[in-house]
Write an enzyme that holds these catalytic residues in place. Sequence first.
Site, PDB file in Angstrom:
ATOM      1  N   ARG A 285       0.803  -1.224   0.000  1.00  0.00           N
ATOM      2  CA  ARG A 285       0.000   0.000   0.000  1.00  0.00           C
ATOM      3  C   ARG A 285       0.840   1.281   0.000  1.00  0.00           C
ATOM      4  O   ARG A 285       0.423   2.308  -0.499  1.00  0.00           O
ATOM      5  CB  ARG A 285      -0.847   0.003   1.274  1.00  0.00           C
ATOM      6  CG  ARG A 285      -2.318   0.031   0.993  1.00  0.00           C
ATOM      7  CD  ARG A 285      -3.074   0.070   2.271  1.00  0.00           C
ATOM      8  NE  ARG A 285      -2.363  -0.646   3.335  1.00  0.00           N
ATOM      9  CZ  ARG A 285      -2.961  -1.352   4.278  1.00  0.00           C
ATOM     10  NH1 ARG A 285      -4.255  -1.467   4.276  1.00  0.00           N
ATOM     11  NH2 ARG A 285      -2.276  -1.945   5.241  1.00  0.00           N
TER      12      ARG A 285
ATOM     13  N   LYS B 166       2.215 -20.265   5.988  1.00  0.00           N
ATOM     14  CA  LYS B 166       1.194 -20.708   6.913  1.00  0.00           C
ATOM     15  C   LYS B 166       0.567 -19.497   7.613  1.00  0.00           C
ATOM     16  O   LYS B 166       1.200 -18.451   7.618  1.00  0.00           O
ATOM     17  CB  LYS B 166       1.803 -21.672   7.915  1.00  0.00           C
ATOM     18  CG  LYS B 166       2.679 -21.001   8.967  1.00  0.00           C
ATOM     19  CD  LYS B 166       3.227 -22.044   9.880  1.00  0.00           C
ATOM     20  CE  LYS B 166       4.095 -21.441  10.932  1.00  0.00           C
ATOM     21  NZ  LYS B 166       3.529 -20.460  11.810  1.00  0.00           N
TER      22      LYS B 166
ATOM     23  N   HIS C 299       9.074 -23.663   7.071  1.00  0.00           N
ATOM     24  CA  HIS C 299      10.505 -23.307   7.021  1.00  0.00           C
ATOM     25  C   HIS C 299      11.375 -24.311   7.772  1.00  0.00           C
ATOM     26  O   HIS C 299      12.574 -24.361   7.554  1.00  0.00           O
ATOM     27  CB  HIS C 299      10.730 -21.865   7.469  1.00  0.00           C
ATOM     28  CG  HIS C 299      10.734 -21.647   8.943  1.00  0.00           C
ATOM     29  ND1 HIS C 299       9.590 -21.536   9.681  1.00  0.00           N
ATOM     30  CD2 HIS C 299      11.749 -21.522   9.829  1.00  0.00           C
ATOM     31  CE1 HIS C 299       9.900 -21.341  10.950  1.00  0.00           C
ATOM     32  NE2 HIS C 299      11.214 -21.334  11.069  1.00  0.00           N
TER      33      HIS C 299
ATOM     34  N   LYS D  12      15.632 -26.241   7.028  1.00  0.00           N
ATOM     35  CA  LYS D  12      16.785 -26.252   7.952  1.00  0.00           C
ATOM     36  C   LYS D  12      17.705 -27.422   7.622  1.00  0.00           C
ATOM     37  O   LYS D  12      17.237 -28.536   7.396  1.00  0.00           O
ATOM     38  CB  LYS D  12      16.297 -26.343   9.406  1.00  0.00           C
ATOM     39  CG  LYS D  12      15.562 -25.088   9.881  1.00  0.00           C
ATOM     40  CD  LYS D  12      15.165 -25.193  11.339  1.00  0.00           C
ATOM     41  CE  LYS D  12      14.235 -24.063  11.750  1.00  0.00           C
ATOM     42  NZ  LYS D  12      14.908 -22.858  12.214  1.00  0.00           N
TER      43      LYS D  12
ATOM     44  N   GLU E  86      10.851 -22.368  23.012  1.00  0.00           N
ATOM     45  CA  GLU E  86      11.329 -21.012  22.713  1.00  0.00           C
ATOM     46  C   GLU E  86      11.332 -20.195  23.992  1.00  0.00           C
ATOM     47  O   GLU E  86      10.468 -20.386  24.855  1.00  0.00           O
ATOM     48  CB  GLU E  86      10.417 -20.347  21.683  1.00  0.00           C
ATOM     49  CG  GLU E  86      10.471 -21.001  20.329  1.00  0.00           C
ATOM     50  CD  GLU E  86       9.601 -20.271  19.332  1.00  0.00           C
ATOM     51  OE1 GLU E  86      10.145 -19.512  18.527  1.00  0.00           O
ATOM     52  OE2 GLU E  86       8.376 -20.444  19.378  1.00  0.00           O
TER      53      GLU E  86
ATOM     54  N   ASP F 157      -0.021 -23.118  15.609  1.00  0.00           N
ATOM     55  CA  ASP F 157       1.127 -22.344  15.125  1.00  0.00           C
ATOM     56  C   ASP F 157       2.286 -23.255  14.712  1.00  0.00           C
ATOM     57  O   ASP F 157       2.878 -23.050  13.651  1.00  0.00           O
ATOM     58  CB  ASP F 157       1.581 -21.368  16.225  1.00  0.00           C
ATOM     59  CG  ASP F 157       2.739 -20.476  15.779  1.00  0.00           C
ATOM     60  OD1 ASP F 157       2.762 -20.090  14.600  1.00  0.00           O
ATOM     61  OD2 ASP F 157       3.611 -20.169  16.617  1.00  0.00           O
TER      62      ASP F 157
ATOM     63  N   HIS G 282       5.368 -27.651  11.701  1.00  0.00           N
ATOM     64  CA  HIS G 282       6.773 -28.006  11.950  1.00  0.00           C
ATOM     65  C   HIS G 282       6.906 -29.357  12.681  1.00  0.00           C
ATOM     66  O   HIS G 282       7.672 -30.222  12.272  1.00  0.00           O
ATOM     67  CB  HIS G 282       7.479 -26.951  12.784  1.00  0.00           C
ATOM     68  CG  HIS G 282       7.335 -25.545  12.264  1.00  0.00           C
ATOM     69  ND1 HIS G 282       7.242 -25.265  10.930  1.00  0.00           N
ATOM     70  CD2 HIS G 282       7.282 -24.349  12.896  1.00  0.00           C
ATOM     71  CE1 HIS G 282       7.133 -23.948  10.771  1.00  0.00           C
ATOM     72  NE2 HIS G 282       7.146 -23.376  11.959  1.00  0.00           N
TER      73      HIS G 282
HETATM   74  C1  BG6 Z   1       7.142 -19.891  13.219  1.00  0.00           C
HETATM   75  C2  BG6 Z   1       6.134 -19.659  14.300  1.00  0.00           C
HETATM   76  O1  BG6 Z   1       6.625 -20.747  12.238  1.00  0.00           O
HETATM   77  O2  BG6 Z   1       8.327 -20.468  13.755  1.00  0.00           O
HETATM   78  C3  BG6 Z   1       6.719 -18.808  15.408  1.00  0.00           C
HETATM   79  O3  BG6 Z   1       4.985 -19.007  13.775  1.00  0.00           O
HETATM   80  C4  BG6 Z   1       8.039 -19.378  15.876  1.00  0.00           C
HETATM   81  O4  BG6 Z   1       5.792 -18.721  16.489  1.00  0.00           O
HETATM   82  C5  BG6 Z   1       8.968 -19.640  14.701  1.00  0.00           C
HETATM   83  O5  BG6 Z   1       8.617 -18.447  16.774  1.00  0.00           O
HETATM   84  C6  BG6 Z   1      10.242 -20.314  15.159  1.00  0.00           C
HETATM   85  O6  BG6 Z   1      11.124 -20.449  14.088  1.00  0.00           O
HETATM   86  P1  BG6 Z   1      12.649 -20.792  14.335  1.00  0.00           P
HETATM   87  O7  BG6 Z   1      13.195 -21.023  12.984  1.00  0.00           O
HETATM   88  O8  BG6 Z   1      13.236 -19.614  15.055  1.00  0.00           O
HETATM   89  O9  BG6 Z   1      12.668 -22.004  15.207  1.00  0.00           O
END
Ligand code: BG6
Length: 520
Positions: free
Chosen positions: A69, A182, A212, A216, A250, A269, A274
């Site tokens: 935008r 996602k 993602h 890795k 985390e 999430d 993952h």
């Molecule tokens: C994301 C989640 O997919 O992965 C986040 O939405 C999370 O909540 C993140 O913090 C963690 O990614 P990584 O690569 O730092 O483990």
Amino acid sequence: MAGQKKTAAPGNPLREERDKRLPRIAGPCSMVIFGVTGDLSRKKLMPAIYDLANRGLLPPGFALVGFARRDYADEDFAQVVLQAVKEHARTPFRQEVWDQLAEGIRFVQGTFDDDAAFGTLAQTLKKLDAERGTGGNHAFYLSIPPNAFPVVLEQLSRTGLAKASDAAPGKPQSWRRVVIEKPFGHDLESAQELNALVNRVFPEETVFRIDHYLGKETVQNLLALRFANELFEPIWNANFVDHVQITMAEDIGLGGRAGYYDGIGAARDVIQNHLLQLLALTAMEDPVNFQPRQLQIEKIKVLSATKLVEPLEETTARGQYAAGWQGSERVVGLLEEEGFDPHSRTETYAAITLNVDTRRWAGVPFYLRTGKRLGRRVTEIAVMFKRAPHLPFDQTMTEELGQNALVIRVQPDEGITMRFGSKVPGSSMEVRDVNMDFSYGESFTESSPEAYERLILDVLLGEPSLFPVNEEVELAWRILDPVLDHWAEGGKPESYESGTWGPASADEMLARTGREWRRP
Ligand code: BG6
């Protein structure tokens, strides 16, 4: 190309065999990012594109097009990219790489419902084809909230941008691809609707769903560990494995992410994507070969066999972080975080128990857990082995002996640890756990690329192995939906103090089966 071998594959004299160790360089193309002013784009996507350019993996005429935008000129947007690169790129800044990349940066201003802006986008891409030789090859990266998907997909369809033009004589067929971040829906039904919507515009083979974690290095190494070695396969089954723990912990909180996270929660999430992908790679059978379809077949098979263990009030746990200490810093609880509903029931910790009903895994529980504001940031897969059936020692000699374990450290401190019992030096026979360690940092001199570098490059190459197909996404929701329904009927999640290892109910969940969580 230098170093590439051209050999005639049997029955197919034209097929070119390439040395798979050589870097793969994307052909002429552009990437269009929607939601280019967002956090993901700034912290991950734009830096990854620069890192690819810096590694010489993008074609010289590559173009990056931002759509948003803001009222930017191309040069303003280039400054935004430059800032993101300087702050977040993995590889060192090199002016000549940047100058070349900057030449192909364009910006299109507009909202998603603005037909004229999509017209401008179409013209911009046409001009890039002519000026930079992008060859009609364009990838559209939807880094946007899910409620914006329908309108953007509709625009891409209406303007004909989703469709590659037919090959002209003497020219290669061009391509169009879509990249989706996602969440892929919030339950099975919404995921099915989303998949149908996407597939109405982009055929499945042109859809790249980002998980993602699959980008890795350590996650890809799971396949090498399991299928390139003879050592582990004989013990990778219910005869030897007692249980598997997959942990994604985390230490960060959710400040600034209320818009996305409130009402979504930890299970949607990261477990749906993952952690279930990690389970699939840990538990699947070996693929016939490394073709994308063969990997998909095995992952789909194992996810189809994955079932929740019941009753869910005993085999699952959820929690929400309260105030506490993260190291030396005092941190607030979720309900005090900016933007969260002060009565939010969103879980920030989730644990579930699964069985994989196959001959290999029958009876072996897979425990998955994840949480925010836990003791430390760590993601690992721990394969916990059964105890020796007979110990010819006095009990006192083995009091400090735990279970043998093979731990894949996904991050940080990437590597693999094998834990087993060893005699403590001295005149008595005392056996205690020791670790044997492989660490990426010590064994390799190259640093690992960021997950997004690998995934963006694969999109541009049209290499789909590391992207879940819609069947996998739907199977994952099928597994998780009953837990989400069960929690929705329950009351508030149990609270846990920030900086600890989650709610007491998670410990009880494992204690019921005589086990305990690892404290990584
Ligand atoms: C994301 C989640 O997919 O992965 C986040 O939405 C999370 O909540 C993140 O913090 C963690 O990614 P990584 O690569 O730092 O483990």
